[in-house]
Design a protein around this motif. Structure first.
Motif, PDB file in Angstrom:
ATOM      1  N   PRO A 105      -3.172 134.737  51.106  1.00 24.94           N
ATOM      2  CA  PRO A 105      -3.986 134.403  49.930  1.00 24.94           C
ATOM      3  C   PRO A 105      -3.334 133.350  49.027  1.00 24.94           C
ATOM      4  CG  PRO A 105      -3.960 136.762  50.237  1.00 24.94           C
ATOM      5  CD  PRO A 105      -2.999 136.181  51.221  1.00 24.94           C
ATOM      6  N   ILE A 106      -2.025 133.392  48.901  1.00 30.89           N
ATOM      7  CA  ILE A 106      -1.346 132.384  48.088  1.00 30.89           C
ATOM      8  C   ILE A 106      -1.534 131.006  48.719  1.00 30.89           C
ATOM      9  CG2 ILE A 106       0.910 131.537  47.318  1.00 30.89           C
ATOM     10  CD1 ILE A 106       1.794 134.460  47.096  1.00 30.89           C
ATOM     11  N   ARG A 107      -1.417 130.920  50.027  1.00 29.57           N
ATOM     12  CA  ARG A 107      -1.557 129.635  50.704  1.00 29.57           C
ATOM     13  C   ARG A 107      -2.984 129.116  50.650  1.00 29.57           C
ATOM     14  NH1 ARG A 107       0.354 129.540  56.342  1.00 29.57           N
ATOM     15  NH2 ARG A 107       0.555 127.315  55.954  1.00 29.57           N
ATOM     16  N   ILE A 108      -3.969 129.991  50.745  1.00 27.98           N
ATOM     17  CA  ILE A 108      -5.370 129.562  50.782  1.00 27.98           C
ATOM     18  C   ILE A 108      -5.901 129.229  49.389  1.00 27.98           C
ATOM     19  CG2 ILE A 108      -7.721 130.377  51.218  1.00 27.98           C
ATOM     20  CD1 ILE A 108      -6.665 131.792  53.656  1.00 27.98           C
ATOM     21  N   LEU A 109      -5.562 130.008  48.408  1.00 20.66           N
ATOM     22  CA  LEU A 109      -6.152 129.857  47.074  1.00 20.66           C
ATOM     23  C   LEU A 109      -5.408 128.852  46.202  1.00 20.66           C
ATOM     24  CD1 LEU A 109      -7.017 133.575  46.350  1.00 20.66           C
ATOM     25  CD2 LEU A 109      -8.558 131.750  47.071  1.00 20.66           C
ATOM     26  N   GLY A 110      -4.955 127.786  46.787  1.00 17.50           N
ATOM     27  CA  GLY A 110      -4.423 126.705  45.981  1.00 17.50           C
ATOM     28  C   GLY A 110      -2.935 126.707  45.778  1.00 17.50           C
ATOM     29  N   GLY A 111      -2.234 127.614  46.365  1.00 17.99           N
ATOM     30  CA  GLY A 111      -0.785 127.604  46.215  1.00 17.99           C
ATOM     31  C   GLY A 111      -0.171 126.735  47.295  1.00 17.99           C
ATOM     32  N   ASP A 112       0.795 125.965  46.933  1.00 14.16           N
ATOM     33  CA  ASP A 112       1.466 125.162  47.948  1.00 14.16           C
ATOM     34  C   ASP A 112       2.776 125.839  48.331  1.00 14.16           C
ATOM     35  OD1 ASP A 112       2.831 124.731  45.643  1.00 14.16           O
ATOM     36  OD2 ASP A 112       2.877 122.548  45.785  1.00 14.16           O
ATOM     37  N   LEU A 113       2.637 127.012  48.904  1.00 14.80           N
ATOM     38  CA  LEU A 113       3.799 127.774  49.352  1.00 14.80           C
ATOM     39  C   LEU A 113       4.304 127.131  50.641  1.00 14.80           C
ATOM     40  CD1 LEU A 113       5.378 130.260  48.429  1.00 14.80           C
ATOM     41  CD2 LEU A 113       3.980 131.631  49.947  1.00 14.80           C
ATOM     42  N   SER A 114       5.463 126.512  50.565  1.00 13.02           N
ATOM     43  CA  SER A 114       6.008 125.774  51.708  1.00 13.02           C
ATOM     44  C   SER A 114       6.553 126.740  52.756  1.00 13.02           C
ATOM     45  CB  SER A 114       7.121 124.853  51.218  1.00 13.02           C
ATOM     46  OG  SER A 114       8.212 125.633  50.752  1.00 13.02           O
ATOM     47  N   GLY A 115       7.080 126.160  53.826  1.00 16.70           N
ATOM     48  CA  GLY A 115       7.702 126.971  54.866  1.00 16.70           C
ATOM     49  C   GLY A 115       8.886 127.756  54.342  1.00 16.70           C
ATOM     50  N   TRP A 116       9.642 127.151  53.418  1.00 22.12           N
ATOM     51  CA  TRP A 116      10.775 127.850  52.801  1.00 22.12           C
ATOM     52  C   TRP A 116      10.284 129.021  51.956  1.00 22.12           C
ATOM     53  CZ3 TRP A 116      15.405 127.357  54.562  1.00 22.12           C
ATOM     54  CH2 TRP A 116      15.801 126.169  55.159  1.00 22.12           C
ATOM     55  N   GLY A 117       9.173 128.818  51.271  1.00 20.85           N
ATOM     56  CA  GLY A 117       8.617 129.896  50.439  1.00 20.85           C
ATOM     57  C   GLY A 117       8.146 131.063  51.281  1.00 20.85           C
ATOM     58  N   VAL A 118       7.479 130.754  52.397  1.00 15.02           N
ATOM     59  CA  VAL A 118       7.019 131.813  53.301  1.00 15.02           C
ATOM     60  C   VAL A 118       8.220 132.545  53.892  1.00 15.02           C
ATOM     61  CG1 VAL A 118       5.800 132.273  55.462  1.00 15.02           C
ATOM     62  CG2 VAL A 118       4.832 130.678  53.812  1.00 15.02           C
ATOM     63  N   ALA A 119       9.250 131.795  54.275  1.00 13.08           N
ATOM     64  CA  ALA A 119      10.452 132.417  54.833  1.00 13.08           C
ATOM     65  C   ALA A 119      11.127 133.318  53.801  1.00 13.08           C
ATOM     66  CB  ALA A 119      11.424 131.341  55.312  1.00 13.08           C
ATOM     67  N   ALA A 120      11.154 132.871  52.537  1.00 11.00           N
ATOM     68  CA  ALA A 120      11.767 133.688  51.482  1.00 11.00           C
ATOM     69  C   ALA A 120      10.985 134.977  51.270  1.00 11.00           C
ATOM     70  CB  ALA A 120      11.839 132.899  50.180  1.00 11.00           C
ATOM     71  N   VAL A 121       9.649 134.889  51.286  1.00 12.42           N
ATOM     72  CA  VAL A 121       8.820 136.085  51.106  1.00 12.42           C
ATOM     73  C   VAL A 121       9.019 137.050  52.272  1.00 12.42           C
ATOM     74  CG1 VAL A 121       6.444 136.922  50.973  1.00 12.42           C
ATOM     75  CG2 VAL A 121       7.126 134.928  49.643  1.00 12.42           C
ATOM     76  N   ILE A 122       9.055 136.519  53.489  1.00 14.73           N
ATOM     77  CA  ILE A 122       9.270 137.381  54.652  1.00 14.73           C
ATOM     78  C   ILE A 122      10.649 138.031  54.592  1.00 14.73           C
ATOM     79  CG2 ILE A 122       9.566 137.372  57.169  1.00 14.73           C
ATOM     80  CD1 ILE A 122       7.304 135.270  57.252  1.00 14.73           C
ATOM     81  N   ALA A 123      11.661 137.262  54.187  1.00 26.55           N
ATOM     82  CA  ALA A 123      13.016 137.832  54.072  1.00 26.55           C
ATOM     83  C   ALA A 123      13.066 138.932  53.025  1.00 26.55           C
ATOM     84  CB  ALA A 123      14.013 136.723  53.724  1.00 26.55           C
ATOM     85  N   LEU A 124      12.386 138.734  51.898  1.00 30.18           N
ATOM     86  CA  LEU A 124      12.361 139.775  50.862  1.00 30.18           C
ATOM     87  C   LEU A 124      11.611 141.011  51.342  1.00 30.18           C
ATOM     88  CD1 LEU A 124      11.791 137.671  47.630  1.00 30.18           C
ATOM     89  CD2 LEU A 124      13.847 138.927  48.277  1.00 30.18           C
ATOM     90  N   ALA A 125      10.529 140.811  52.096  1.00 28.21           N
ATOM     91  CA  ALA A 125       9.770 141.946  52.624  1.00 28.21           C
ATOM     92  C   ALA A 125      10.603 142.736  53.624  1.00 28.21           C
ATOM     93  CB  ALA A 125       8.470 141.464  53.267  1.00 28.21           C
ATOM     94  N   VAL A 126      11.338 142.037  54.473  1.00 26.08           N
ATOM     95  CA  VAL A 126      12.208 142.719  55.442  1.00 26.08           C
ATOM     96  C   VAL A 126      13.314 143.466  54.706  1.00 26.08           C
ATOM     97  CG1 VAL A 126      13.899 142.325  57.284  1.00 26.08           C
ATOM     98  CG2 VAL A 126      11.670 141.202  57.364  1.00 26.08           C
ATOM     99  N   ALA A 127      13.893 142.827  53.685  1.00 29.44           N
ATOM    100  CA  ALA A 127      14.946 143.488  52.899  1.00 29.44           C
ATOM    101  C   ALA A 127      14.411 144.746  52.217  1.00 29.44           C
ATOM    102  CB  ALA A 127      15.516 142.523  51.864  1.00 29.44           C
ATOM    103  N   ALA A 128      13.181 144.663  51.692  1.00 29.39           N
ATOM    104  CA  ALA A 128      12.589 145.842  51.048  1.00 29.39           C
ATOM    105  C   ALA A 128      12.371 146.959  52.060  1.00 29.39           C
ATOM    106  CB  ALA A 128      11.275 145.468  50.369  1.00 29.39           C
ATOM    107  N   ALA A 129      11.910 146.611  53.260  1.00 31.06           N
ATOM    108  CA  ALA A 129      11.684 147.629  54.290  1.00 31.06           C
ATOM    109  C   ALA A 129      13.009 148.263  54.740  1.00 31.06           C
ATOM    110  CB  ALA A 129      10.962 147.007  55.484  1.00 31.06           C
ATOM    111  N   VAL A 130      14.043 147.440  54.888  1.00 32.48           N
ATOM    112  CA  VAL A 130      15.351 147.976  55.290  1.00 32.48           C
ATOM    113  C   VAL A 130      15.907 148.881  54.192  1.00 32.48           C
ATOM    114  CG1 VAL A 130      17.751 147.329  55.759  1.00 32.48           C
ATOM    115  CG2 VAL A 130      15.891 146.117  56.895  1.00 32.48           C
ATOM    116  N   LEU A 131      15.795 148.435  52.946  1.00 31.32           N
ATOM    117  CA  LEU A 131      16.287 149.267  51.838  1.00 31.32           C
ATOM    118  C   LEU A 131      15.513 150.576  51.728  1.00 31.32           C
ATOM    119  CD1 LEU A 131      17.054 146.754  48.959  1.00 31.32           C
ATOM    120  CD2 LEU A 131      18.648 148.258  50.136  1.00 31.32           C
TER     121      LEU A 131
END
Length: 131
Positions: free
Chosen positions: A52-78
């Motif tokens: 939704p961030i990418r579609i609704l006008g956000g310019d979330l780059s590849g680095w941004g997507v990678a950061a979000v995925i890394a945070l999600a994985v960290a949250a799941a591990v924690l």
């Protein structure tokens, strides 16, 4: 004797030190479950929020997507590591990192504030139950 006074007393055969003022059978497990549930929900919301961030006008780059995925994985591990006391501090650091990702997109800072407040409440409940 009222019902509350009766439930605060230890059961027959239990030592007096085993009284559970919270009324929970296993307060440590309840608190771990609260922390794990909060982090699991955060991981799900982060992963579902990418598109939704990418579609609704956000310019979330590849680095941004990678950061979000890394945070999600960290949250799941924690969430799986909540039996360790250091996981509570690591969860707080995770919230700060998510707020910092607001530099990549403002909506990540908003999610960081929301989940930071949820984490602060979980820490408050932990402190009030476990002491």
């Amino acid at each position: 004797m009222t019902g509350q006074e009766e439930s605060a007393r230890p059961a027959e055969g239990e030592p007096a030190a085993a009284a559970r003022p919270s009324g929970l059978r296993n307060p440590q497990a309840a608190v771990r479950g609260l922390g794990a549930g909060t982090l699991a929900l955060e991981a799900i919301v982060l992963l579902l929020g990418i598109q939704p961030i990418r579609i609704l006008g956000g310019d979330l780059s590849g680095w941004g997507v990678a950061a979000v995925i890394a945070l999600a994985v960290a949250a799941a591990v924690l969430a799986g590591m909540m039996r360790h006391s250091w996981a509570w501090g690591a969860g707080a650091v995770l919230q700060v990192l998510l707020i910092g990702c607001g530099l990549l997109h403002w909506s990540l800072a908003v999610l960081g504030l929301i989940f930071g407040a949820a984490w602060a409440y979980a820490a408050y409940v932990r402190r009030s139950i476990l002491g």
